[in-house]
Scaffold this motif. Structure first.
Motif, mmCIF file in Angstrom:
data_model
loop_
_atom_site.group_PDB
_atom_site.id
_atom_site.type_symbol
_atom_site.label_atom_id
_atom_site.label_comp_id
_atom_site.label_asym_id
_atom_site.label_seq_id
_atom_site.Cartn_x
_atom_site.Cartn_y
_atom_site.Cartn_z
ATOM 1 N N ASN A 264 0.844 -1.175 0.000
ATOM 2 C CA ASN A 264 0.000 0.000 0.000
ATOM 3 C C ASN A 264 0.889 1.237 0.000
ATOM 4 O O ASN A 264 2.060 1.161 0.390
ATOM 5 N N ASN A 294 -9.374 4.413 -0.109
ATOM 6 C CA ASN A 294 -8.644 5.665 0.025
ATOM 7 C C ASN A 294 -8.751 6.103 1.484
ATOM 8 O O ASN A 294 -9.824 6.013 2.089
ATOM 9 N N TYR A 295 -7.666 6.590 2.040
ATOM 10 C CA TYR A 295 -7.679 7.055 3.426
ATOM 11 C C TYR A 295 -6.778 8.274 3.533
ATOM 12 O O TYR A 295 -5.752 8.365 2.857
ATOM 13 N N PHE A 306 -2.206 11.154 2.213
ATOM 14 C CA PHE A 306 -3.234 10.445 1.438
ATOM 15 C C PHE A 306 -2.717 9.084 1.036
ATOM 16 O O PHE A 306 -1.653 8.956 0.421
ATOM 17 N N GLY A 308 -3.599 5.319 -0.912
ATOM 18 C CA GLY A 308 -4.461 4.674 -1.888
ATOM 19 C C GLY A 308 -3.697 4.280 -3.127
ATOM 20 O O GLY A 308 -2.467 4.260 -3.144
ATOM 21 N N VAL A 324 -0.481 7.177 -6.477
ATOM 22 C CA VAL A 324 -1.382 7.671 -5.431
ATOM 23 C C VAL A 324 -2.082 8.961 -5.853
ATOM 24 O O VAL A 324 -3.219 9.220 -5.441
ATOM 25 N N PRO A 327 -5.973 8.568 -7.494
ATOM 26 C CA PRO A 327 -7.180 8.616 -6.646
ATOM 27 C C PRO A 327 -7.263 9.889 -5.819
ATOM 28 O O PRO A 327 -8.375 10.374 -5.540
ATOM 29 N N MET A 328 -6.139 10.465 -5.423
ATOM 30 C CA MET A 328 -6.177 11.699 -4.634
ATOM 31 C C MET A 328 -6.834 12.826 -5.423
ATOM 32 O O MET A 328 -7.681 13.573 -4.896
#
Length: 434
Positions: A264, A294-295, A306, A308, A324, A327-328
């Protein structure tokens, strides 16, 4: 493929924002020659550190062996979220293990949060602990399911710490059009994961634990008691705790069949200053409802952290920032010109049921791993349960060990390709909103 070294330099923390804002101790000496201990713990992540600390506090002599550095793996690289409950929701757990054990698992999850908070307080660990984790739903259907689970927790378990958020309320918290609503749990929390791990290590050493870094274990010989071998030494112990999670390698086939390593990735933006409010209006962490989760949260210096992105295979992608940022920017398109100062990856362990795997591997050998992205709390609590089991108090360990642990299909050769197929399918569902 050797995940201990394929993506990282030996004995060196990754170039992450966590490393840049922590204060690691000088490297501890590797194990050399013969050692004797009541308990040998293998792996200095949250599980091993917590187990060693609790064992030493109960009066046992403990040697802790780590292939790299304390908190080197997922424990020092994760999203820093201390969530409520187990990784599987209570409705699912009731179907899997029955209402009685599901209720015990809920109680243990509440103990988990309290344990982490108490360890931080008792040992004065400066890890920026803050309350609040939101769950953001990507569709109205997912929001309804999340709200139904919240009602279930209140009615059956008396848990009233979660606030249901509709679309406007979620937007007021997280100003992104990507989310349709969700929940906010102020009993959950977030923290600096590497500083937390380093604090546990200091507490363990103060209690008498002997920590040896750069001491990779290559086998455990049970023919004549319990003999743990490294490249330059060996430990004879009455008990062994295997706490390697995603970095287990070939140490135990039974665990490897049930706990799969996956990677990850996280980025840290440049400090956002006043623009931080365009990401989050409150200092809480967020995880969303996508299968490829996503976190994110704001750091204490107002960066967006961030996590993901999709990556298949055990090698990190050549460009983590690009992986990353995709998705951000789907969630925060206004950040397209904001530099990403840090980007890093890590390896965690997942299970088929997304519940930890606890087992007695042989007389005197215990293991816990496979936290599936819920490890800040679960791994810490697992360490305590392992320590209690060594001392003869096995009730908590036994509840966790009763959770069914399905073997990944395909064996060591096919399970990774099968995971790729499954992740590709679920990622497509995420994009289509199915």
């Amino acid at each position: 493929m050797d995940l201990l070294y394929v993506n990282d330099r030996p004995g060196t923390y990754p170039d992450s924002w966590y490393t840049a804002t922590a204060d690691p101790a000088e490297p501890r000496a590797p194990l050399k020659g013969e050692a004797r201990a009541d308990v040998c713990v293998i792996g200095a992540g949250y599980t091993g550190l917590s187990a060693a600390l609790h064992l030493a506090e109960s009066g046992l002599d403990v040697v802790l062996l780590e292939a790299h550095r304390v908190g080197f793996g997922a424990s020092g690289r994760n999203g820093g979220q201390l969530g409520s409950g187990q990784r599987m929701g209570q409705n699912g757990l009731e179907k899997l293990v029955g209402r009685d054990d599901a209720a015990k698992l809920w109680e243990m999850a509440e103990e988990t949060k309290a344990l982490v908070k108490s360890l931080i307080t008792r040992h004065k660990i400066d890890c920026h602990l803050k309350p609040g984790v939101a769950h953001a739903c990507s569709s109205a259907k997912e929001m309804r399911g999340e709200h139904e689970e919240t009602d279930h927790l209140r009615s059956r378990y008396g848990y009233d710490q979660i606030e249901k958020l509709d679309r406007d309320q979620m937007h007021a918290l997280c100003p992104s059009s990507a989310y349709h609503g969700g929940t906010l749990d102020m009993s959950a929390a977030h923290l600096h994961p590497l500083r937390y791990a380093l604090g546990l290590a200091r507490a363990a050493e103060a209690a008498g634990v002997r920590i040896h870094e750069n001491s990779r274990v290559h086998d455990i010989d049970t023919r004549h008691g319990r003999l743990v071998r490294t490249d330059h030494g060996r430990v004879t112990a009455d008990h062994v705790i295997l706490a390697c999670n995603g970095y287990l390698g070939g140490l135990d086939r039974k665990v490897a069949a049930r706990v799969m390593p996956i990677n990850n990735f996280i980025v840290a933006t440049r400090p956002l200053a006043e623009d931080a409010a365009r990401v989050l209006t409150r200092d809480v962490a967020v995880a969303d409802s996508k299968f490829v989760v996503n976190y994110f949260r704001l750091s204490h210096d107002k960066r967006l952290l961030f996590g993901g992105g999709e990556s298949y295979g055990y090698r990190f992608p050549a460009d983590i920032r690009a992986t990353v940022s995709k998705p951000m920017l789907e969630i925060f398109p206004h950040l397209k010109d904001v530099p990403l100062d840090y980007a890093w990856g890590g390896t965690l362990g997942i299970t088929m049921k997304r519940m930890p795997y606890f087992a007695r591997l042989a007389p005197g050998i215990l293991t816990a791993s496979g936290y599936s992205g819920h490890g800040v709390g679960n791994a810490t609590h697992a360490g305590q349960l392992l320590a209690q089991a060594v001392a003869g108090e096995t009730s908590g360990f036994d509840v966790m060990a009763r959770v069914p642990a399905t073997v990944f299909p395909g064996g060591s050769r096919l399970r990774s390709p099968l995971l790729v197929m499954a992740m590709t399918w679920y990622a497509l569902r995420d994009r289509l909103g199915v």
